[in-house]
Motif scaffolding. Structure first.
Motif, PDB file in Angstrom:
ATOM      1  N   ILE A  10      45.340  -9.462   1.452  1.00 10.13           N
ATOM      2  CA  ILE A  10      44.062  -9.765   0.787  1.00 10.13           C
ATOM      3  C   ILE A  10      44.239 -10.869  -0.268  1.00 10.13           C
ATOM      4  CG2 ILE A  10      42.215  -8.846  -0.686  1.00 10.13           C
ATOM      5  CD1 ILE A  10      42.524  -6.196   0.856  1.00 10.13           C
ATOM      6  N   PRO A  11      45.262 -10.771  -1.152  1.00 10.68           N
ATOM      7  CA  PRO A  11      45.452 -11.873  -2.112  1.00 10.68           C
ATOM      8  C   PRO A  11      45.743 -13.211  -1.418  1.00 10.68           C
ATOM      9  CG  PRO A  11      46.699  -9.948  -2.805  1.00 10.68           C
ATOM     10  CD  PRO A  11      46.148  -9.638  -1.453  1.00 10.68           C
ATOM     11  N   ASN A  12      46.453 -13.171  -0.288  1.00 14.09           N
ATOM     12  CA  ASN A  12      46.746 -14.411   0.434  1.00 14.09           C
ATOM     13  C   ASN A  12      45.484 -15.042   1.012  1.00 14.09           C
ATOM     14  OD1 ASN A  12      49.465 -14.762  -0.013  1.00 14.09           O
ATOM     15  ND2 ASN A  12      50.113 -13.726   1.854  1.00 14.09           N
ATOM     16  N   LYS A  13      44.537 -14.216   1.461  1.00 11.92           N
ATOM     17  CA  LYS A  13      43.279 -14.754   1.981  1.00 11.92           C
ATOM     18  C   LYS A  13      42.537 -15.506   0.865  1.00 11.92           C
ATOM     19  CE  LYS A  13      41.680 -13.431   5.898  1.00 11.92           C
ATOM     20  NZ  LYS A  13      41.579 -14.215   7.123  1.00 11.92           N
ATOM     21  N   ALA A  14      42.494 -14.896  -0.318  1.00  9.01           N
ATOM     22  CA  ALA A  14      41.835 -15.536  -1.464  1.00  9.01           C
ATOM     23  C   ALA A  14      42.589 -16.796  -1.883  1.00  9.01           C
ATOM     24  CB  ALA A  14      41.737 -14.560  -2.632  1.00  9.01           C
ATOM     25  N   ARG A  15      43.915 -16.714  -1.860  1.00  8.51           N
ATOM     26  CA  ARG A  15      44.751 -17.850  -2.238  1.00  8.51           C
ATOM     27  C   ARG A  15      44.550 -19.014  -1.264  1.00  8.51           C
ATOM     28  NH1 ARG A  15      51.233 -17.632  -2.061  1.00  8.51           N
ATOM     29  NH2 ARG A  15      51.651 -19.691  -2.909  1.00  8.51           N
ATOM     30  N   LEU A  16      44.456 -18.697   0.022  1.00  6.75           N
ATOM     31  CA  LEU A  16      44.238 -19.726   1.035  1.00  6.75           C
ATOM     32  C   LEU A  16      42.926 -20.465   0.774  1.00  6.75           C
ATOM     33  CD1 LEU A  16      45.217 -21.029   3.680  1.00  6.75           C
ATOM     34  CD2 LEU A  16      43.928 -19.269   4.895  1.00  6.75           C
ATOM     35  N   ILE A  23      42.621 -28.825  -1.990  1.00  6.42           N
ATOM     36  CA  ILE A  23      42.922 -29.944  -1.091  1.00  6.42           C
ATOM     37  C   ILE A  23      41.674 -30.813  -0.918  1.00  6.42           C
ATOM     38  CG2 ILE A  23      43.482 -30.564   1.297  1.00  6.42           C
ATOM     39  CD1 ILE A  23      45.389 -28.124   1.314  1.00  6.42           C
ATOM     40  N   SER A  24      40.526 -30.171  -0.742  1.00  5.23           N
ATOM     41  CA  SER A  24      39.273 -30.930  -0.605  1.00  5.23           C
ATOM     42  C   SER A  24      38.994 -31.755  -1.854  1.00  5.23           C
ATOM     43  CB  SER A  24      38.106 -29.982  -0.355  1.00  5.23           C
ATOM     44  OG  SER A  24      38.208 -29.394   0.906  1.00  5.23           O
ATOM     45  N   ALA A  75      51.678 -27.947   2.296  1.00  5.90           N
ATOM     46  CA  ALA A  75      52.859 -27.136   2.581  1.00  5.90           C
ATOM     47  C   ALA A  75      52.631 -25.690   2.130  1.00  5.90           C
ATOM     48  CB  ALA A  75      54.094 -27.725   1.900  1.00  5.90           C
ATOM     49  N   GLU A  76      52.049 -25.525   0.956  1.00 10.73           N
ATOM     50  CA  GLU A  76      51.737 -24.195   0.433  1.00 10.73           C
ATOM     51  C   GLU A  76      50.730 -23.497   1.354  1.00 10.73           C
ATOM     52  OE1 GLU A  76      49.997 -22.212  -3.707  1.00 10.73           O
ATOM     53  OE2 GLU A  76      50.385 -24.365  -3.630  1.00 10.73           O
ATOM     54  N   ARG A  77      49.735 -24.249   1.811  1.00  9.02           N
ATOM     55  CA  ARG A  77      48.718 -23.714   2.714  1.00  9.02           C
ATOM     56  C   ARG A  77      49.348 -23.200   4.014  1.00  9.02           C
ATOM     57  NH1 ARG A  77      46.415 -25.750   6.992  1.00  9.02           N
ATOM     58  NH2 ARG A  77      44.379 -25.002   7.643  1.00  9.02           N
ATOM     59  N   LEU A  78      50.274 -23.970   4.578  1.00  8.02           N
ATOM     60  CA  LEU A  78      50.929 -23.562   5.816  1.00  8.02           C
ATOM     61  C   LEU A  78      51.754 -22.291   5.627  1.00  8.02           C
ATOM     62  CD1 LEU A  78      52.036 -27.028   7.260  1.00  8.02           C
ATOM     63  CD2 LEU A  78      50.180 -25.546   8.076  1.00  8.02           C
ATOM     64  N   HIS A  79      52.412 -22.190   4.482  1.00  7.57           N
ATOM     65  CA  HIS A  79      53.212 -21.002   4.187  1.00  7.57           C
ATOM     66  C   HIS A  79      52.322 -19.756   4.087  1.00  7.57           C
ATOM     67  CE1 HIS A  79      56.348 -18.490   2.472  1.00  7.57           C
ATOM     68  NE2 HIS A  79      55.515 -18.184   1.493  1.00  7.57           N
ATOM     69  N   VAL A  80      51.237 -19.857   3.348  1.00  7.21           N
ATOM     70  CA  VAL A  80      50.309 -18.729   3.175  1.00  7.21           C
ATOM     71  C   VAL A  80      49.675 -18.370   4.517  1.00  7.21           C
ATOM     72  CG1 VAL A  80      48.155 -18.005   2.084  1.00  7.21           C
ATOM     73  CG2 VAL A  80      49.876 -19.189   0.744  1.00  7.21           C
ATOM     74  N   LEU A  81      49.296 -19.378   5.282  1.00  6.82           N
ATOM     75  CA  LEU A  81      48.690 -19.153   6.593  1.00  6.82           C
ATOM     76  C   LEU A  81      49.659 -18.417   7.520  1.00  6.82           C
ATOM     77  CD1 LEU A  81      46.028 -19.711   7.961  1.00  6.82           C
ATOM     78  CD2 LEU A  81      46.943 -21.884   8.771  1.00  6.82           C
TER      79      LEU A  81
END
Length: 143
Positions: A10-16, A23-24, A75-81
């Motif tokens: 759940i925290p990763n979904k919010a973090r993503l 990024i936007s 890179a952070e996004r790919l890790h969380v994903l």
């Protein structure tokens, strides 16, 4: 799979979501500073004759700083994903409907064990035993 990865879902979904927003923002950011630059072009009076003109251009160092931040966030996004997908694949692989429902209620919807126990009309300790038992079983089957 372990409980720590499941609890981070759940925290990763919010973090993503936050990472994608950042990024936007960075992609829309215009470099603040400007520097004098030279461009080449063709002369109005003598076509095909090269002329150089000085113009103000966005600071390339500032743009590179922004690009570096974007790469870091990507890179952070790919890790969380990857962490999110790992949990989702684990949950999709659970064949027992009751256990799958328990895991989804706890780790995807964020409910407490007592709430899940009440929903299934079972004891809270039974929920805990089901989770621990399945995680141990899946741990041994992965080896």
């Amino acid at each position: 799979m372990d409980k720590q990865k499941l609890k981070k879902y759940i925290p990763n979904k919010a973090r993503l979501e936050r990472i994608e927003e950042r990024i936007s923002e960075l992609c829309e950011t215009e470099p603040a500073g400007e520097v004098m630059g030279k461009v080449r072009g063709s002369s109005k009076d003598f076509p095909y004759t090269e002329v150089r003109t000085s113009v103000m251009i966005p600071d390339p160092d500032e743009q590179e700083r922004i690009n570096k931040q974007i790469r870091k966030k990507e890179a952070e996004r790919l890790h969380v994903l990857a962490e999110i997908q790992e949990v989702e694949e684990f949950l999709d692989g659970i064949e027992d409907a009751e256990i799958k429902e328990i895991f989804e209620l706890l780790y995807v919807e964020g409910k407490k064990q007592r709430e899940v126990a009440k929903q299934f009309n079972i004891d809270r300790s039974y929920v805990s035993k089901k989770i621990n038992g399945y995680l141990k079983l899946s741990h041994f089957s992965q080896k």
